[in-house]
Write an enzyme that holds these catalytic residues in place. Structure first.
Site, PDB file in Angstrom:
ATOM      1  N   LYS A 260       0.831  -1.186   0.000  1.00 48.39           N
ATOM      2  CA  LYS A 260       0.000   0.000   0.000  1.00 48.39           C
ATOM      3  C   LYS A 260       0.871   1.243   0.000  1.00 48.39           C
ATOM      4  O   LYS A 260       1.999   1.155   0.496  1.00 48.39           O
ATOM      5  CB  LYS A 260      -0.977   0.030   1.176  1.00 48.39           C
ATOM      6  CG  LYS A 260      -0.436  -0.338   2.552  1.00 48.39           C
ATOM      7  CD  LYS A 260       0.694   0.391   3.197  1.00 48.39           C
ATOM      8  CE  LYS A 260       0.760   1.847   3.370  1.00 48.39           C
ATOM      9  NZ  LYS A 260       2.008   2.312   4.045  1.00 48.39           N
TER      10      LYS A 260
ATOM     11  N   TYR B 257      -4.993   3.567   6.036  1.00 50.33           N
ATOM     12  CA  TYR B 257      -5.472   2.628   7.065  1.00 50.33           C
ATOM     13  C   TYR B 257      -6.798   3.102   7.650  1.00 50.33           C
ATOM     14  O   TYR B 257      -7.707   2.301   7.882  1.00 50.33           O
ATOM     15  CB  TYR B 257      -4.442   2.483   8.190  1.00 50.33           C
ATOM     16  CG  TYR B 257      -3.223   1.684   7.811  1.00 50.33           C
ATOM     17  CD1 TYR B 257      -3.274   0.301   7.771  1.00 50.33           C
ATOM     18  CD2 TYR B 257      -2.025   2.302   7.503  1.00 50.33           C
ATOM     19  CE1 TYR B 257      -2.153  -0.447   7.424  1.00 50.33           C
ATOM     20  CE2 TYR B 257      -0.901   1.573   7.156  1.00 50.33           C
ATOM     21  CZ  TYR B 257      -0.974   0.199   7.115  1.00 50.33           C
ATOM     22  OH  TYR B 257       0.135  -0.540   6.775  1.00 50.33           O
TER      23      TYR B 257
HETATM   24  P1  NDP Z   1      12.490   1.717   2.022  1.00 45.71           P
HETATM   25  O1  NDP Z   1      12.988   3.022   1.562  1.00 45.71           O
HETATM   26  O2  NDP Z   1      13.019   1.168   3.300  1.00 45.71           O
HETATM   27  O3  NDP Z   1      12.732   0.611   0.892  1.00 45.71           O
HETATM   28  C1  NDP Z   1      12.349   0.783  -0.440  1.00 45.71           C
HETATM   29  C2  NDP Z   1      13.310  -0.003  -1.330  1.00 45.71           C
HETATM   30  O4  NDP Z   1      12.868   0.141  -2.673  1.00 45.71           O
HETATM   31  C3  NDP Z   1      14.735   0.489  -1.312  1.00 45.71           C
HETATM   32  O5  NDP Z   1      15.512  -0.036  -0.260  1.00 45.71           O
HETATM   33  C4  NDP Z   1      15.242   0.036  -2.658  1.00 45.71           C
HETATM   34  O6  NDP Z   1      15.630  -1.326  -2.576  1.00 45.71           O
HETATM   35  C5  NDP Z   1      13.999   0.061  -3.537  1.00 45.71           C
HETATM   36  N1  NDP Z   1      14.006   1.209  -4.465  1.00 45.71           N
HETATM   37  C6  NDP Z   1      13.918   1.102  -5.814  1.00 45.71           C
HETATM   38  N2  NDP Z   1      13.961   2.296  -6.382  1.00 45.71           N
HETATM   39  C7  NDP Z   1      14.094   3.209  -5.376  1.00 45.71           C
HETATM   40  C8  NDP Z   1      14.206   4.619  -5.355  1.00 45.71           C
HETATM   41  N3  NDP Z   1      14.177   5.363  -6.474  1.00 45.71           N
HETATM   42  N4  NDP Z   1      14.305   5.235  -4.153  1.00 45.71           N
HETATM   43  C9  NDP Z   1      14.305   4.516  -3.016  1.00 45.71           C
HETATM   44  N5  NDP Z   1      14.209   3.166  -2.991  1.00 45.71           N
HETATM   45  C10 NDP Z   1      14.105   2.515  -4.171  1.00 45.71           C
HETATM   46  O7  NDP Z   1      10.900   1.830   2.096  1.00 45.71           O
HETATM   47  P2  NDP Z   1       9.889   0.905   2.911  1.00 45.71           P
HETATM   48  O8  NDP Z   1      10.376  -0.481   2.891  1.00 45.71           O
HETATM   49  O9  NDP Z   1       9.616   1.518   4.210  1.00 45.71           O
HETATM   50  O10 NDP Z   1       8.545   1.042   2.023  1.00 45.71           O
HETATM   51  C11 NDP Z   1       8.401   0.347   0.801  1.00 45.71           C
HETATM   52  C12 NDP Z   1       6.910   0.184   0.484  1.00 45.71           C
HETATM   53  O11 NDP Z   1       6.319  -0.589   1.520  1.00 45.71           O
HETATM   54  C13 NDP Z   1       6.123   1.489   0.420  1.00 45.71           C
HETATM   55  O12 NDP Z   1       5.143   1.413  -0.572  1.00 45.71           O
HETATM   56  C14 NDP Z   1       5.454   1.581   1.787  1.00 45.71           C
HETATM   57  O13 NDP Z   1       4.221   2.290   1.769  1.00 45.71           O
HETATM   58  C15 NDP Z   1       5.217   0.111   2.097  1.00 45.71           C
HETATM   59  N6  NDP Z   1       5.212  -0.146   3.538  1.00 45.71           N
HETATM   60  C16 NDP Z   1       4.180  -0.871   4.050  1.00 45.71           C
HETATM   61  C17 NDP Z   1       4.104  -1.134   5.380  1.00 45.71           C
HETATM   62  C18 NDP Z   1       2.995  -1.958   5.917  1.00 45.71           C
HETATM   63  O14 NDP Z   1       2.876  -2.066   7.138  1.00 45.71           O
HETATM   64  N7  NDP Z   1       2.168  -2.573   5.075  1.00 45.71           N
HETATM   65  C19 NDP Z   1       5.113  -0.619   6.308  1.00 45.71           C
HETATM   66  C20 NDP Z   1       6.212   0.075   5.665  1.00 45.71           C
HETATM   67  C21 NDP Z   1       6.228   0.311   4.326  1.00 45.71           C
HETATM   68  P3  NDP Z   1      16.819  -1.940  -3.459  1.00 45.71           P
HETATM   69  O15 NDP Z   1      18.042  -1.205  -3.019  1.00 45.71           O
HETATM   70  O16 NDP Z   1      16.797  -3.354  -3.088  1.00 45.71           O
HETATM   71  O17 NDP Z   1      16.483  -1.700  -4.891  1.00 45.71           O
END
Ligand code: NDP
Length: 370
Positions: free
Chosen positions: A136, A221
């Site tokens: 989401k 949420y």
């Molecule tokens: P992070 O920033 O921690 O991780 C996102 C990852 O996406 C990065 O580490 C990277 O991984 C990849 N990525 C690819 N392109 C980009 C870019 N241009 N900029 C930054 N990152 C990029 O975010 P979150 O893990 O916190 O969030 C990711 C998703 O999960 C979001 O949509 C968020 O809303 C959702 N989320 C949902 C939660 C829930 O409880 N359901 C809780 C937290 C987040 P790599 O280096 O491997 O390419």
């Protein structure tokens, strides 16, 4: 009170049916029973904070196994291969990921990249012929979500949203009580979810990657909760935005109050923020009773009470139940739950209307035909 022991006891005695029959089969299996013969083989795409949480939670899954990873950061792939025992042949970057179609050892890809990349990444995975779970908010807007649903349909793959609360026992119990008529006619809902946002340089504050601010990230949420608390779909939306820090929140929304009108005439009064903590509650009031869950939407422990007293649902790891629940649905042909792409679309139509109302000075936006 030892809710986990209570829960195990109820399972072994086959009682407490009101709470248990409403849980996905996998939730029961989480607490008792070995790993299933059939496994849903999962690859995570975007190895950030949330992907790590899902990967760790999946260690306890009975029906889902982490087998693959997609990342733009080679060093992360090396770490994940070691940490989660992922074979080299199941690792990809964003350019090579379309080759996943030739990999018979991966069933589904879970997209956990920043919000505004979900559209592109889900289309890539659908084109590769793999089922997909998307975090989401599903996309930047309803139009993108429609395109994602159409692409998955065309490819003949399943499309789910990571709406973990639908597998959480307090939430399931609230829905069961409402459906069983134990709350009587629903009269009002008051939901809110927010937190104080930290790092001013994070992607969540950049419109091009986040799509929006608090509303997109956690307001969803409160909105999704209003839909499962009432069992109705909203027919109109009004919304108001405030900003206490226009520099930090230059590109995205900081605090939004929004109201949803339902066909029965009731109104859900909702809020979301990136400006302060301790703002997390679902409160539904019916003619015969109420349910208050607070905290209601975070990782927990989720706590609740109703007109009957404290809720005694077990405290669980949401992502474990979610992944087992989705595996159970796909592997055992269970009916689709409220976490499909279509459910994500219903929320995005409302999110679009929230922003439209704000643009129009709080105007009432009718949802018919949207
Ligand atoms: P992070 O920033 O921690 O991780 C996102 C990852 O996406 C990065 O580490 C990277 O991984 C990849 N990525 C690819 N392109 C980009 C870019 N241009 N900029 C930054 N990152 C990029 O975010 P979150 O893990 O916190 O969030 C990711 C998703 O999960 C979001 O949509 C968020 O809303 C959702 N989320 C949902 C939660 C829930 O409880 N359901 C809780 C937290 C987040 P790599 O280096 O491997 O390419």
């Amino acid at each position: 009170m030892d809710t986990r022991r209570d829960f195990l006891q109820k399972i072994s005695l086959g009682i407490g049916a009101t709470a248990l029959t409403d849980l996905p089969a996998s939730a029961r299996e989480l607490y008792a029973g070995p790993k299933a013969d059939k496994q849903l083989r999962v690859a995570l795409m975007g190895l950030g904070g949330y992907a790590g949480r899902v990967a760790d939670a999946m260690k306890d899954c009975k029906m889902a196994t982490l087998v693959g990873a997609v990342s733009g950061t080679p060093a992360k792939l090396e770490t994940w291969k070691q940490k989660y025992n992922i074979p080299e042949k199941n690792t990809y970057n964003y350019e090579t990921v379309s080759k996943i179609k030739d990999n018979p050892d991966i069933d589904i890809v879970y997209v956990t990249t920043p919000n505004s990349l979900h559209h592109k990444h889900v289309l890539q995975i659908a084109a590769a012929g793999k089922h997909v779970i998307c975090e989401k908010p599903v996309a930047d807007n309803a139009q993108q979500t429609r395109e994602m649903i159409a692409a998955c349909k065309k490819a003949g793959v399943k499309f789910y949203i990571g709406y973990r609360m639908h597998f959480e026992p307090h939430t399931r119990e609230l829905i069961r009580m409402r459906e069983a008529g134990e709350l009587g006619k629903i009269m009002h809902v008051n939901n809110y979810m927010g937190f104080k946002s930290g790092d001013p340089n994070q992607w969540r504050l950049k419109k091009a990657l986040a799509g929006g601010g608090a509303m997109m990230d956690v307001g969803i949420y409160a909105l999704n909760g209003a839909r499962y608390a009432t069992g109705e779909e909203p027919v109109w939306v009004t919304a108001q935005e405030t900003k206490t820090d226009p520099v930090k929140f230059k590109e995205v929304d900081e605090t939004i109050m929004f109201q949803l009108g339902f066909p029965s005439g009731i109104v859900a009064s909702c809020g979301t923020t990136y400006a302060f903590n301790n703002y997390e509650r679902l409160y539904v009031i019916g003619e015969k009773g109420f349910v208050e869950i607070s905290p209601a939407f975070g990782y927990g422990p989720i706590k609740g009470r109703s007109h009957l007293g404290p809720m005694n649902q077990p405290v669980v790891t949401h992502q474990t139940l979610q992944m087992d629940g989705i595996a159970d649905i796909i592997l055992n042909n269970k009916p689709d739950p409220n976490v499909t792409g279509e459910e994500g679309l219903k929320d995005m139509i409302v999110v679009d209307a929230v922003y439209e109302s704000i643009r129009k000075g709080g105007a009432k936006i009718m949802l018919a035909g949207k």
